[in-house]
Design an enzyme around this catalytic site. Structure first.
Site, short mmCIF file in Angstrom:
data_model
loop_
_atom_site.label_atom_id
_atom_site.label_comp_id
_atom_site.label_asym_id
_atom_site.label_seq_id
_atom_site.Cartn_x
_atom_site.Cartn_y
_atom_site.Cartn_z
CG PHE A 27 -0.28 0.43 2.51
CD1 PHE A 27 -0.03 1.76 2.81
CD2 PHE A 27 0.11 -0.54 3.44
CE1 PHE A 27 0.59 2.13 3.99
CE2 PHE A 27 0.73 -0.18 4.63
CZ PHE A 27 0.97 1.15 4.89
CE LYS A 35 -3.15 -8.27 -4.62
NZ LYS A 35 -3.45 -7.28 -3.56
CD GLU A 75 -5.58 -5.99 0.21
OE1 GLU A 75 -4.75 -5.92 -0.72
OE2 GLU A 75 -5.40 -6.66 1.24
CB SER A 108 4.63 -7.36 5.71
OG SER A 108 3.72 -8.35 5.29
CB CYS A 117 10.53 -0.49 2.48
SG CYS A 117 11.17 0.12 0.93
CD GLU A 136 8.28 -2.87 8.28
OE1 GLU A 136 7.65 -3.93 8.10
OE2 GLU A 136 8.74 -2.19 7.35
#
Ligand code: NAD
Length: 492
Positions: free
Chosen positions: A152, A176, A179, A229, A284, A385
């Site tokens: 995301f 993909k 979402e 992740s 990240c 994290e």
């Protein structure tokens, strides 16, 4: 460009309604305004996309390389033209600031530009006369149908680490999107519709686990690129490779920065504050731990606490805002829970960003900049994290001790050093266990012509995204050994 409230997939060159029985609501995290409904596409939708990509593959891989990059030149021009509109969509659905969204799209465009050089990057090798009258060559051919599963936090940039290279190398492709933020790619595909790609060459399927699993299981999909992740990266890597696919899976991070006593503290603080709080820490390559060495402890701790308190937090579309929301309420609660855990374990909350309320945006999922001091280096939290605007301060006496602390972490996405000593920089560059290194840099993000390196639990695979690595990932080598005896040919 307008977006329908119930999103469609893009398959075989057209927008198609999903066969999904469930939809998720996409909301603006700053206002909680509903933006659209995203389908959780079932395996049948993925099957249609794979079928379209497989049908388009023979003609696309036989299209000359120079012709395959022409649609990418068109895409670059369209992205430039619509950059502000796409950036606005990124901000609406992700909560980051408009400047951050614009910067993200610049990195996307940079990847299109580099992928336009693929005809040169994918060249092979030839050696004449490996034996008398025998020549040998290595050529690169496309892998086939490939797919990307993306996170995301950079909805506009991360798909571009992969698909421009995949197409330029003659593969056909499926994206993909996350979402949580499906609208950005929806906008990008409205541009892709205009670049004269043959139907089926580039497809998009919305969804979550079910769509992902269908991609991992489909025998026609030959390569998977994943960013997200670490637990999901490990899952994707093992399941896709068990099914014989080529995989590159980029995972999470917990990036440390060392500040030496000889660093310019004013510059270090300014740059580090951007690295910690930019994109509300949801990068990240965000800095999440600073290890101060010796006397840097007091000066840096004071300066960064001041910078954290002064950061302007608000709605990403508003002028002067330096930091927006985190992605959703669940993320805000998780981050605030981890701050509490640190406090319970004895850390001092030097600056506390919990319970943030922004006037006019009271429902927004804001967490303000937070600084934790004295997080035990061996605690679970020091290795977790947080993915929010939270900095942990840890202190060491020597650079050796600080590098040991850096290398104790499970992740290896990025490590940075601030110093005015060339010898210290050289030692750090050599010894730090991370795939991206910054020296007097806060976010050591590789340009598109370098691989997005990551080590340890931040990356599973061999070839990374971007540049030459992407070209190698999206091509398979073929070695040809040829003999043409001259008496078989009437010409010589
Ligand atoms: P995520 O792992 O939750 O989701 C990433 C993708 O995987 C999404 O498309 C999602 O639909 C899918 N997914 C989620 N759970 C799944 C499951 N159980 N099975 C199959 N598919 C699943 O990640 P996120 O929260 O969207 O993104 C944030 C994470 O991404 C952070 O950990 C961040 O560090 C990481 N990230 C890494 C890099 C990098 O280059 N290493 C870059 C950006 C983000």
């Amino acid at each position: 460009m307008t977006i329908p409230s119930q999103l469609n997939n893009y398959i075989n060159g057209e927008w198609r309604p999903s066969a999904a029985s469930a939809y998720l609501e996409v909301t603006n995290p700053a206002t909680q305004e509903p933006l659209a409904q995203v389908p959780l596409s079932p395996a049948a939708d993925v099957g249609l996309a794979v079928q379209a990509a497989a049908a388009a593959l023979p003609a696309w891989r036989n299209t000359p390389a120079g012709d395959r990059i022409q649609p990418l030149f068109k895409l670059k021009a369209l992205l430039e033209q619509h950059l502000d509109d796409i950036a606005r969509t990124i901000t609406l659905e992700s909560g980051k600031t408009l400047n951050e969204s614009r910067g993200e799209m610049r990195r996307a465009i940079e990847n299109v530009e580099v992928a336009c050089g693929s005809p040169m990057l994918m060249q092979g090798d030839v050696l004449e006369d490996i034996a008398r009258g025998i020549d040998e060559m290595m050529i690169r051919q496309p892998v086939g149908v490939a797919a990307a599963i993306v996170p995301f936090n950079f909805p506009g940039m991360i798909p571009f680490w992969f698909f421009p290279y995949a197409l330029a190398c003659g593969n056909t492709y499926i994206i993909k999107p996350s979402e949580k933020v499906p609208l950005t790619m929806q906008k990008v595909f409205q541009l892709i519709e205009q670049i004269d790609l043959p139907p089926g060459v580039l497809n998009m399927v919305h969804g979550s686990k079910e769509s992902v699993d269908a991609l991992l299981e489909h025998p026609t999909v030959r390569a998977i690129s994943f960013v997200g992740s670490t637990p999901v990266a490990k899952y994707i890597y093992s399941r896709a490779s068990a099914n014989g696919k080529r995989v590159q899976a980029q995972g999470g991070a917990k990036n440390p920065t060392i500040v030496l006593p000889d660093a310019d503290i004013e510059m270090t603080t300014r740059i580090t504050a951007d690295a910690v709080f930019g994109c509300a820490g949801q990068r990240c390559l965000a800095t999440s731990t600073v290890v101060t060495v010796g006397s840097a402890r007091n000066s840096f701790s004071e300066a960064i606490a001041e910078a954290a308190s002064q950061r302007q937090v608000g709605y990403g579309l508003n002028e002067g805002v330096e930091m927006g929301t985190v992605i959703n309420q669940a993320s805000k609660e998780r981050i605030e829970g981890l701050i509490q855990q640190a406090a319970n374990e004895g850390a001092t909350v030097l600056v506390d960003g919990r319970q943030a309320k922004i006037p006019g945006y009271e429902q927004g999922t804001f967490v303000k900049p937070t600084i934790l001091d004295g997080v035990a280096a061996n605690s679970d939290l020091a290795k977790t994290e947080i993915f929010g605007p939270v900095l942990s301060l840890v202190h060491a006496q020597t650079i050796e001790e600080a590098i040991d602390l850096v290398n104790q972490g499970n992740y290896g996405n990025m490590a940075c050093l601030f110093t005015s000593s060339g010898a210290a920089a050289r030692k750090f560059r050599h010894d730090a266990e991370a795939g991206n290194i910054g020296i007097n840099i806060g976010v050591a993000a590789p340009m598109a012509y370098f691989p997005f390196s990551g080590w340890k639990d931040s990356f599973f695979g061999t070839l990374h995204g971007q540049g030459k690595h992407a070209v190698e990932f999206f091509t398979q080598t073929k070695v040809v050994v040829e003999r043409w005896p001259s008496d078989w040919s009437r010409q010589f």
